[in-house]
Write a protein that holds these residues in place. Structure first.
Motif, PDB file in Angstrom:
ATOM      1  N   MET A 125       0.817  -1.221   0.000  1.00 50.90           N
ATOM      2  CA  MET A 125       0.000   0.000   0.000  1.00 50.90           C
ATOM      3  C   MET A 125       0.847   1.266   0.000  1.00 50.90           C
ATOM      4  SD  MET A 125      -2.876  -0.985   2.857  1.00 50.90           S
ATOM      5  CE  MET A 125      -4.060  -2.322   2.607  1.00 50.90           C
ATOM      6  N   ASP A 126       2.131   1.138   0.291  1.00 50.42           N
ATOM      7  CA  ASP A 126       3.031   2.292   0.368  1.00 50.42           C
ATOM      8  C   ASP A 126       4.396   1.860  -0.149  1.00 50.42           C
ATOM      9  OD1 ASP A 126       4.781   4.340   1.055  1.00 50.42           O
ATOM     10  OD2 ASP A 126       3.721   4.817   2.903  1.00 50.42           O
ATOM     11  N   ASP A 127       4.717   2.280  -1.355  1.00 51.69           N
ATOM     12  CA  ASP A 127       5.954   1.778  -1.976  1.00 51.69           C
ATOM     13  C   ASP A 127       7.202   2.456  -1.438  1.00 51.69           C
ATOM     14  OD1 ASP A 127       5.851   4.261  -3.153  1.00 51.69           O
ATOM     15  OD2 ASP A 127       5.543   3.537  -5.192  1.00 51.69           O
ATOM     16  N   THR A 128       7.058   3.312  -0.412  1.00 48.58           N
ATOM     17  CA  THR A 128       8.257   3.863   0.216  1.00 48.58           C
ATOM     18  C   THR A 128       8.776   2.972   1.337  1.00 48.58           C
ATOM     19  OG1 THR A 128       7.098   5.163   1.920  1.00 48.58           O
ATOM     20  CG2 THR A 128       7.397   6.190  -0.253  1.00 48.58           C
ATOM     21  N   VAL A 129       8.019   1.949   1.733  1.00 51.67           N
ATOM     22  CA  VAL A 129       8.514   1.009   2.740  1.00 51.67           C
ATOM     23  C   VAL A 129       9.772   0.344   2.194  1.00 51.67           C
ATOM     24  CG1 VAL A 129       8.033  -1.141   3.987  1.00 51.67           C
ATOM     25  CG2 VAL A 129       6.259   0.617   3.794  1.00 51.67           C
ATOM     26  N   ALA A 130      10.860   0.426   2.957  1.00 48.79           N
ATOM     27  CA  ALA A 130      12.152  -0.017   2.438  1.00 48.79           C
ATOM     28  C   ALA A 130      12.340  -1.524   2.506  1.00 48.79           C
ATOM     29  CB  ALA A 130      13.277   0.671   3.221  1.00 48.79           C
ATOM     30  N   ALA A 131      11.759  -2.189   3.510  1.00 53.10           N
ATOM     31  CA  ALA A 131      11.971  -3.620   3.693  1.00 53.10           C
ATOM     32  C   ALA A 131      10.955  -4.150   4.693  1.00 53.10           C
ATOM     33  CB  ALA A 131      13.388  -3.895   4.212  1.00 53.10           C
ATOM     34  N   VAL A 132      10.756  -5.459   4.642  1.00 56.50           N
ATOM     35  CA  VAL A 132       9.815  -6.122   5.544  1.00 56.50           C
ATOM     36  C   VAL A 132      10.489  -7.340   6.159  1.00 56.50           C
ATOM     37  CG1 VAL A 132       7.661  -7.436   5.718  1.00 56.50           C
ATOM     38  CG2 VAL A 132       7.742  -5.350   4.337  1.00 56.50           C
ATOM     39  N   VAL A 133      10.332  -7.494   7.475  1.00 61.24           N
ATOM     40  CA  VAL A 133      10.732  -8.712   8.175  1.00 61.24           C
ATOM     41  C   VAL A 133       9.482  -9.319   8.797  1.00 61.24           C
ATOM     42  CG1 VAL A 133      12.113  -9.733  10.025  1.00 61.24           C
ATOM     43  CG2 VAL A 133      13.015  -7.788   8.720  1.00 61.24           C
ATOM     44  N   THR A 134       9.261 -10.597   8.566  1.00 69.19           N
ATOM     45  CA  THR A 134       8.176 -11.298   9.240  1.00 69.19           C
ATOM     46  C   THR A 134       8.784 -12.371  10.135  1.00 69.19           C
ATOM     47  OG1 THR A 134       7.864 -12.940   7.465  1.00 69.19           O
ATOM     48  CG2 THR A 134       6.587 -10.894   7.321  1.00 69.19           C
ATOM     49  N   VAL A 135       8.227 -12.490  11.327  1.00 72.12           N
ATOM     50  CA  VAL A 135       8.688 -13.491  12.296  1.00 72.12           C
ATOM     51  C   VAL A 135       7.508 -14.397  12.599  1.00 72.12           C
ATOM     52  CG1 VAL A 135       9.712 -13.901  14.556  1.00 72.12           C
ATOM     53  CG2 VAL A 135      10.332 -11.837  13.265  1.00 72.12           C
ATOM     54  N   SER A 136       7.585 -15.648  12.167  1.00 73.28           N
ATOM     55  CA  SER A 136       6.483 -16.606  12.308  1.00 73.28           C
ATOM     56  C   SER A 136       5.229 -16.094  11.631  1.00 73.28           C
ATOM     57  CB  SER A 136       6.211 -16.912  13.797  1.00 73.28           C
ATOM     58  OG  SER A 136       7.358 -17.423  14.424  1.00 73.28           O
ATOM     59  N   GLY A 137       5.398 -15.424  10.524  1.00 70.60           N
ATOM     60  CA  GLY A 137       4.268 -14.927   9.742  1.00 70.60           C
ATOM     61  C   GLY A 137       3.792 -15.986   8.771  1.00 70.60           C
ATOM     62  N   PRO A 138       2.561 -16.469   8.892  1.00 68.83           N
ATOM     63  CA  PRO A 138       2.101 -17.582   8.052  1.00 68.83           C
ATOM     64  C   PRO A 138       2.086 -17.243   6.567  1.00 68.83           C
ATOM     65  CG  PRO A 138       0.619 -17.219   9.925  1.00 68.83           C
ATOM     66  CD  PRO A 138       1.542 -16.047   9.859  1.00 68.83           C
ATOM     67  N   GLY A 139       2.419 -18.239   5.762  1.00 69.18           N
ATOM     68  CA  GLY A 139       2.319 -18.108   4.311  1.00 69.18           C
ATOM     69  C   GLY A 139       1.037 -18.703   3.776  1.00 69.18           C
ATOM     70  N   VAL A 140       0.145 -19.087   4.687  1.00 69.90           N
ATOM     71  CA  VAL A 140      -1.131 -19.698   4.310  1.00 69.90           C
ATOM     72  C   VAL A 140      -2.260 -18.798   4.805  1.00 69.90           C
ATOM     73  CG1 VAL A 140      -0.162 -22.023   4.413  1.00 69.90           C
ATOM     74  CG2 VAL A 140      -1.260 -21.050   6.454  1.00 69.90           C
ATOM     75  N   SER A 141      -3.493 -19.149   4.464  1.00 69.89           N
ATOM     76  CA  SER A 141      -4.636 -18.345   4.852  1.00 69.89           C
ATOM     77  C   SER A 141      -4.868 -18.399   6.358  1.00 69.89           C
ATOM     78  CB  SER A 141      -5.897 -18.836   4.127  1.00 69.89           C
ATOM     79  OG  SER A 141      -6.302 -20.091   4.657  1.00 69.89           O
ATOM     80  N   VAL A 142      -5.661 -17.453   6.855  1.00 64.82           N
ATOM     81  CA  VAL A 142      -5.969 -17.410   8.289  1.00 64.82           C
ATOM     82  C   VAL A 142      -6.664 -18.694   8.723  1.00 64.82           C
ATOM     83  CG1 VAL A 142      -7.309 -16.222  10.069  1.00 64.82           C
ATOM     84  CG2 VAL A 142      -6.076 -14.887   8.336  1.00 64.82           C
TER      85      VAL A 142
END
Length: 332
Positions: A125-142
């Motif tokens: 939603m905001d292309d100025t975000v430089a990077a993303v880190v996810t910790v135990s962030g699911p790659g599947v649906s809720v």
């Protein structure tokens, strides 16, 4: 000389709510690269233990804030969708971007657990975000993640296969009835015979408000956000996570990003680590002793990985990289 980060209360607005948090920065002059923490499920707050200090020592400012209706923030997080949470995260990024002590081109998101769905969505939603880190962030649906959690967490807590099957029935019943337009108060009352079951508190929906929240996000699939993601991504998992299907998530995230032509991502799995990337003595995940979990310690290398990866992608000066590096998936 003592190292003492500078902490300032910071507030911003989103959708009529006032969100309040703490901006923690290094004691030396900026502008600094920065991190916005994206909380996981539940009320959530700004207390993230030692992390703001660790990041300040590494040269980062960081913002952690109370979710709507928690702490000093107004609103009600149970009325939010994950898209609402992502828009709120973008509002936090914009609140940092206008500050003189923050580099506007070096703001990253760190999302834990449910925040691992929210952070990539916010970055699209905001292309100025430089990077993303996810910790135990699911790659599947809720819904897929909740099914997995019940099938694995309940047995680990000592409950039977019959208990697991009944919990799954209640989960699907809640979502189906709310999708059909039924009032969450009525849905909750309709499951009253199970409210005193020892495993019932482990359901995600145990009150009318939490049932409504779960049903409102159940259909979320991270594939769309991952397909649209353009900034670098680091996805971290613990191999013994009982809440998130790690193998399925690694497969899904790597496949989606590969097909989308996204090359600057890394997926790291820490062996013997749990949902919080902690390791325990003995075999398997958290060990029980006298009815209590034994304390775990952060998986060796986790802190260093997160900090050094952020430093590479959000340096104190110069431009950040976007979609340039190789994309390995590895275990340490």
């Amino acid at each position: 000389m003592f190292f003492e980060p500078v902490s300032t209360e910071l507030s911003f607005e989103h959708d009529g709510d006032k969100l309040v948090g703490d901006l923690v920065r290094p004691p030396w002059p900026g502008p600094h690269p920065a991190v916005v923490f994206v909380e996981g499920s539940g009320p959530g707050g700004r207390d993230l233990g030692s992390w703001p200090t660790r990041l300040a020592a590494a040269g980062f400012a960081s913002l952690a804030y109370d979710k709507p209706g928690s702490g000093a923030s107004t609103g009600d997080w149970t009325r939010q969708t994950l898209a609402d949470r992502a828009e709120e995260t973008v509002a936090a990024v914009r609140a940092l971007r206008i500050r003189d002590d923050v580099r506007p081109d070096a703001i990253a998101l760190v999302g834990g657990s449910q925040g691992g769905w929210v952070a990539p969505l916010a970055a699209t939603m905001d292309d100025t975000v430089a990077a993303v880190v996810t910790v135990s962030g699911p790659g599947v649906s809720v819904l897929a993640q909740e099914e997995y959690r019940l099938r694995h967490q309940l047995p680990a807590e000592g409950f039977t296969d019959t208990d697991v099957q009944q919990a799954l029935v209640l989960l699907h019943d809640q979502i189906h009835r709310l999708r059909s337009g039924e009032d969450p108060v009525r849905v909750h009352a309709g499951q009253a015979q199970w409210h005193d079951a020892p495993w019932y508190p482990l359901l995600a929906g145990t009150t009318p408000r939490s049932i409504a929240f779960l049903a409102g996000i159940a259909d979320h699939d991270p594939a769309r956000a991952l397909t649209a993601l353009r900034c670098p991504l680091l996805a971290i998992f613990g191999a013994d996570d009982l809440l998130v299907p790690v193998d399925d998530s690694v497969r899904a995230i790597s496949g989606i990003l590969r097909d989308a032509g996204h090359h600057d991502h890394e997926i790291v799995v820490f062996p013997r680590a749990d949902h919080n990337i902690r390791v325990y003595a003995g075999e398997g995940p958290a060990q029980m002793s006298n009815g209590h979990y034994t304390p775990g310690v952060r998986a060796p290398g986790f802190d260093e990985l997160l900090v050094t990866w952020l430093q590479r992608h959000c340096p104190r000066s110069g431009g950040n990289r976007r979609n340039q590096a190789s994309s390995p998936s590895w275990s340490v």
